[in-house]
Enzyme design. Structure first.
Site, mmCIF file in Angstrom:
data_model
loop_
_atom_site.group_PDB
_atom_site.id
_atom_site.type_symbol
_atom_site.label_atom_id
_atom_site.label_comp_id
_atom_site.label_asym_id
_atom_site.label_seq_id
_atom_site.Cartn_x
_atom_site.Cartn_y
_atom_site.Cartn_z
ATOM 1 N N LYS A 175 58.690 -47.171 72.696
ATOM 2 C CA LYS A 175 59.405 -45.903 72.634
ATOM 3 C C LYS A 175 58.454 -44.768 73.031
ATOM 4 O O LYS A 175 57.254 -44.947 72.883
ATOM 5 C CB LYS A 175 60.004 -45.680 71.250
ATOM 6 C CG LYS A 175 59.048 -45.073 70.212
ATOM 7 C CD LYS A 175 59.793 -44.786 68.946
ATOM 8 C CE LYS A 175 58.875 -44.218 67.901
ATOM 9 N NZ LYS A 175 58.759 -42.795 67.816
ATOM 10 N N HIS A 205 59.350 -50.269 66.298
ATOM 11 C CA HIS A 205 58.597 -51.082 65.339
ATOM 12 C C HIS A 205 59.187 -51.051 63.938
ATOM 13 O O HIS A 205 58.895 -51.907 63.119
ATOM 14 C CB HIS A 205 57.115 -50.657 65.302
ATOM 15 C CG HIS A 205 56.884 -49.360 64.599
ATOM 16 N ND1 HIS A 205 56.918 -48.158 65.242
ATOM 17 C CD2 HIS A 205 56.636 -49.084 63.312
ATOM 18 C CE1 HIS A 205 56.696 -47.188 64.370
ATOM 19 N NE2 HIS A 205 56.514 -47.717 63.189
ATOM 20 N N LYS A 209 59.641 -54.243 60.484
ATOM 21 C CA LYS A 209 59.185 -54.141 59.091
ATOM 22 C C LYS A 209 59.979 -55.108 58.216
ATOM 23 O O LYS A 209 61.201 -55.181 58.301
ATOM 24 C CB LYS A 209 59.379 -52.709 58.575
ATOM 25 C CG LYS A 209 58.380 -51.712 59.146
ATOM 26 C CD LYS A 209 58.638 -50.336 58.557
ATOM 27 C CE LYS A 209 57.683 -49.315 59.134
ATOM 28 N NZ LYS A 209 56.302 -49.514 58.720
ATOM 29 N N GLU A 243 57.859 -37.623 56.121
ATOM 30 C CA GLU A 243 56.415 -37.790 56.330
ATOM 31 C C GLU A 243 55.699 -36.617 55.692
ATOM 32 O O GLU A 243 56.153 -35.470 55.801
ATOM 33 C CB GLU A 243 56.106 -37.841 57.825
ATOM 34 C CG GLU A 243 56.705 -39.046 58.537
ATOM 35 C CD GLU A 243 56.408 -39.012 60.030
ATOM 36 O OE1 GLU A 243 55.564 -39.781 60.482
ATOM 37 O OE2 GLU A 243 57.030 -38.191 60.720
ATOM 38 N N ASP A 262 61.663 -37.835 68.154
ATOM 39 C CA ASP A 262 60.565 -38.658 67.639
ATOM 40 C C ASP A 262 61.052 -39.660 66.586
ATOM 41 O O ASP A 262 60.612 -40.803 66.567
ATOM 42 C CB ASP A 262 59.489 -37.750 67.037
ATOM 43 C CG ASP A 262 58.218 -38.504 66.687
ATOM 44 O OD1 ASP A 262 57.810 -39.371 67.490
ATOM 45 O OD2 ASP A 262 57.642 -38.260 65.618
ATOM 46 N N HIS A 267 64.343 -44.385 64.733
ATOM 47 C CA HIS A 267 64.246 -44.946 63.386
ATOM 48 C C HIS A 267 65.483 -44.641 62.526
ATOM 49 O O HIS A 267 66.045 -45.531 61.880
ATOM 50 C CB HIS A 267 63.012 -44.403 62.665
ATOM 51 C CG HIS A 267 61.709 -44.707 63.360
ATOM 52 N ND1 HIS A 267 61.555 -45.767 64.229
ATOM 53 C CD2 HIS A 267 60.503 -44.105 63.293
ATOM 54 C CE1 HIS A 267 60.317 -45.777 64.675
ATOM 55 N NE2 HIS A 267 59.651 -44.780 64.123
ATOM 56 N N LYS A 364 58.492 -33.496 58.962
ATOM 57 C CA LYS A 364 57.043 -33.573 58.792
ATOM 58 C C LYS A 364 56.594 -32.551 57.770
ATOM 59 O O LYS A 364 57.264 -31.554 57.550
ATOM 60 C CB LYS A 364 56.347 -33.330 60.125
ATOM 61 C CG LYS A 364 56.523 -34.493 61.088
ATOM 62 C CD LYS A 364 55.471 -34.504 62.154
ATOM 63 C CE LYS A 364 55.519 -35.785 62.977
ATOM 64 N NZ LYS A 364 55.024 -36.957 62.256
#
Lengths: 514, 351
Positions: A175, A205, A209, A243, A262, A267, A364
């Site tokens: 990505k 990714h 998980k 985050e 992002d 995700h 963030k």
């Protein structure tokens, strides 16, 4: 003496009962961007750990490709250092590493080389096929900046490397897959001129998980959850990817990306899909991805003005440390309007979820790092306990924590001991760690192995990616029609702008504090 | 990850009801602040974790420390209620002692507590320890009996505990001879007091079996599987053959499913003292002759090699895990029900 065969052997009977994945065919993995950070931190450690645990076949080979002035020995030495530093298993077993290193070679060339470099790569692949028995099986791993994806694909096609000879060919793409719907479609089109969809492995990714996969197991391997996993019993769903870190040194990238591209496009959309999807008939790639795409297709058209909130962090305190605002970060414009926080309210138009809101947020510099899917159930319609009103009850919550403290919690009401009927909320917790205190493999190990085995279940499909980008485009278009945002809109170390609270508060709901 | 692991309480009792009461106290954290406050109960409830009841039988007092250490380490991956039984039939006076303790550890900020009871019986009570163990088990959790040494297959205690247990785990590397292996297989097959059986020695063979199976995952190799005409297994020179027998039995039992009887040769190897050292599979047929070989190297590694005719393919070195007893036990605890493959391998090893 051996007897005549009475039953034909159609599968490897020695594999019966082995609780281990089958072994991939011998193959060569060509890593474009072999001198980069991803190769050092993730790919090579993943390959080493796969080899250590006997998952890689004999003859497996790696050909690093980069335009870096280093020799093959220097490249081997670099990746050895990287494995030494970043492998999750320590100490590194020298003999096993040596066995892997024997199959590593390096081709120096620019990715847009117009002939000679790709001819040398083809020759190297031929040598590997001949000497290590890889039989034309190839994985082209594009661990490069996105602007090189198309040109590498085009050169692989033009040079004949992508189609030559026998054996399978697969391409792995990191990505971000595109920057909007148009660029994603263009990239898909470019790749499809050389590779079919079955050959393309788009990595997110998050899907590698263990705890994300466990959400599927939790839902579809337990008979007690699915019957109440619907609009009749669920009040709403909150999906959070929070985050506590800022953008670190990625200012240049983040300025063109923002939280929407992002995290939200990939995700959060993946978590939404697996939380809301129907049970697939089996766990093969297309069955699972068909169900995920149906969720994305069913998203009700959102009204950006009322269903979406964006924000950008200003200076503040996180974890006891004073941190700068986004506009003060390295390589960020002091007048930047890039969002570092997004909250979205979605509805899914199908029989299972009609009128059940899904609240998604990512940001963030929030107070803590947390990824979770949280489901709030509706209150019971009537309480027989005289002094406790239904409204006083804390609702039942089922929370599936992706990270950290992986596991699940169910919040339930219980009687406080004593002569008076008083209720209190308690948590029933399942901690993934304390129930399976074994170290989980890194997501890249799982995904690289799946790619070598040709299993695309945990990779994003073309239509999945494009559906997600279509939603992002709609949000971007809505923002473009609005006046510029008044950024920064939340202090670092808080849970986003006040508008995010208002978004969920309209129905008397509140964000969880994960 | 794990931040600490400590003993909470250790008190001695002689009465089953007192033991049960103490277990309840330990389990629900009432000792933590001496009073059993609501907060303490809540905290303990959050921390509770058990995957099974594990009964370990210890032959003598010196073994107790070693077995306890294994179980301590096992509790990290498999929190369980553990009963350690030490039965000493030779003492004259009847006596029963019990010690209840709890282990606490903190993992990712959450406290996990497990309980252990050591039952030490002399004389007549030693023969009836199973009757004491039964009421101390957590309901609805599987009961696993770990017998670390060679069991006395005829003892009432062994049979009573097998009846109580869902699974019996032994280690055939503890000097099991052919008679012992036959008796072990009998436990899985008998009609009463029948437990599924597991073997740490079999678990040690996982890497050998996995790597051998991988040979025939390779393109073009599956056809050779039907033409296995011989197997040689080299074992340590100390005379222990149980592991080599099981490995050979495994291959024979798998091949028997397709009607192929594979001759097996067991040979001592002077380069290693113990366990399987080399495993060679020979194939013939239309594809030509081939030899698939696995060789144990120093430093817990396996070297895999394939020779097709007179051509050697790329060798590969992989890890041959040297797993501690608690890891092997932990693996066995994850297996549901009967390990049919093991029972078939054991059966084939004895034929």
């Amino acid at each position: 003496m051996a007897q005549a065969v009475t039953t034909p052997i159609t599968q490897n009977i020695l594999r019966d009962g082995l609780i281990l994945p089958r072994t991939p065919d011998p193959a060569a993995m060509v890593i474009f961007g072999a001198s980069g950070d991803l190769t050092a931190r993730k790919l090579m450690p993943a390959l080493y750990n796969l080899a250590l645990n006997r998952y890689l076949p004999s003859g497996f080979s790696v050909i690093g490709v980069a335009d870096t002035a280093i020799s093959e020995d220097e490249f081997r030495s670099r990746v050895a250092d990287a494995v030494q530093k970043f492998s999750r298993t320590q100490p590194v077993d020298r003999a096993v590493w040596q066995s892997v290193a024997e199959g590593i070679s390096f081709v120096r060339m620019p990715f847009d080389d117009d002939g000679e470099g790709y001819r040398r790569l083809a020759a190297e692949l031929d040598r590997v096929d001949r000497e290590r028995g890889t039989n034309g099986n190839r994985v082209f791993y594009l661990a490069t900046a996105p602007q090189f994806f198309s040109v590498i694909i085009e050169r692989l096609g033009a040079s004949g490397i992508a189609k030559a000879g026998e054996g399978w060919k697969r391409v792995v793409i990191e990505k971000p897959f595109g920057n909007d719907l148009k660029s994603a479609q263009a990239l898909n089109q470019a790749i499809h001129t050389v590779f079919t969809e079955q050959q393309i492995f788009r990595i997110d990714h998050y899907l590698g998980k263990e705890t994300v996969q466990n959400v599927l197991v939790f839902r579809f391997a337990n008979g007690i959850f699915e019957p109440i996993w619907n609009r009749r019993y669920v009040d709403h769903v909150q999906i959070t990817v929070a985050e506590d870190i800022g953008i670190e040194r990625r200012g240049k990238y983040y300025e063109g990306s923002g939280a929407l591209r992002d995290i939200f496009q990939n995700h959060l959309m993946q978590l939404l899909s697996i939380a809301a999807m129907e049970a697939p008939p089996n766990f093969d790639a297309d069955s699972v991805r068909d169900e995920k795409v149906k969720v994305l297709k069913s998203i009700h058209p959102i009204d950006v003005a009322t269903d979406v909130v964006r924000g950008q962090y200003g200076p503040g305190w996180v974890g006891g440390q004073e941190v700068p605002g986004y506009r003060q970060e390295l390589n960020v414009s002091p007048a930047s309007n890039t969002e570092t926080f997004v909250a979205v309210r979605l509805k899914i138009d199908n029989w299972r979820w009609a009128d059940t809101p899904f609240y998604l947020r990512t940001g963030k510099r929030l107070p803590s790092r947390a990824s979770e899917i949280a489901i709030q159930f509706k209150n019971p319609p009537h309480l027989p306990f005289a002094k406790t009103a239904v409204e006083e009850l804390t609702p039942n919550w089922l929370v599936m924590r992706i990270q950290p403290h992986e596991g699940a919690s169910l919040k339930i009401a219980a009687k406080i001991p004593g002569p008076v009927m008083r209720l209190r909320t308690v948590n029933m917790d399942f901690f993934y760690g304390s129930s399976f205190m074994v170290e989980s493999p890194d997501a890249y190990e799982r995904l690289v192995l799946d790619c070598l085995l040709g299993d695309a279940t945990l990779f994003a499909r073309e239509d999945e990616v494009e559906r997600a980008w279509a939603l992002v485009d709609r949000i971007e278009a809505g923002w473009a029609s609005q006046p510029p945002p008044a950024f920064p809109s939340y202090a670092a170390g808080t849970w986003g702008p006040p508008e995010a609270d208002a978004l969920i508060d309209q129905a008397g709901r509140r964000w969880r504090r994960p | 990850m794990i931040q600490n692991h400590k003993e909470l309480t250790a008190r001695t009792f002689v009465d089953v009801h007192a033991i049960q009461e103490e277990l309840d106290q330990v389990r629900w954290g009432l000792h933590a602040d001496g009073g059993g406050s609501e907060a303490a109960q809540h905290a303990a409830a959050e921390a509770r974790a058990s995957v099974c009841n594990l009964i370990a039988v210890v032959g003598n007092e010196p073994e107790l420390g070693a077995i306890s250490s294994v179980l301590d380490r096992l509790s990290i991956t498999n929190p369980s209620r553990t009963l350690i039984l030490l039965a000493q039939h030779t003492r004259e006076a009847d006596k029963l002692e019990a010690e209840v303790s709890a282990q606490e550890r903190t993992e990712s900020g959450h406290r996990v507590t497990t309980e252990r009871v050591v039952l030490h019986a002399h004389g007549e009570p030693a023969r009836h320890l199973a009757s004491l163990a039964a009421p101390l088990l957590i309901p609805d959790l599987p009961v696993v009996l770990w017998w670390p040494g060679r069991p006395d297959f005829d003892s009432p205690l062994f049979n009573d505990l097998c009846e109580l247990a869902d699974r019996l785990i032994v280690d055939t590397d503890e000097g099991f001879d052919e008679t012992d292996l036959t008796r072990l297989l009998g436990v899985a097959r008998r009609k009463t007091a029948r437990a599924s059986i597991g073997d740490l020695n079999w678990a040690r063979l996982m890497a050998w079996r996995h790597t051998a199976a991988q040979f025939f995952d390779m393109p073009g190799m599956l056809a050779r599987l039907a033409h296995i005409h011989g197997v040689s297994i080299f074992h340590g020179s100390d005379g222990s053959t149980a592991q080599a027998r099981l490995l050979g039995g495994w291959l024979r039992s798998r091949m028997a499913t397709v009607g192929i009887d594979v001759p097996l040769e067991l040979r001592p190897d002077d380069s290693h003292e113990h366990g399987v050292c080399r495993f060679l599979i020979y194939t013939g047929g239309d594809e030509g002759i081939a030899r698939f070989s696995l060789k144990r190297l120093r430093g817990n590694r396996l070297l895999t090699q394939i020779r097709l005719g007179d051509q050697d393919l790329s060798p590969r070195t992989v890890r041959l895990e040297s797993r501690a007893a608690e890891e092997l036990l932990g693996f066995e605890l994850t297996l549901p029900g009967h390990d049919v493959l093991f029972e078939q391998a054991l059966d084939a090893a004895l034929r």
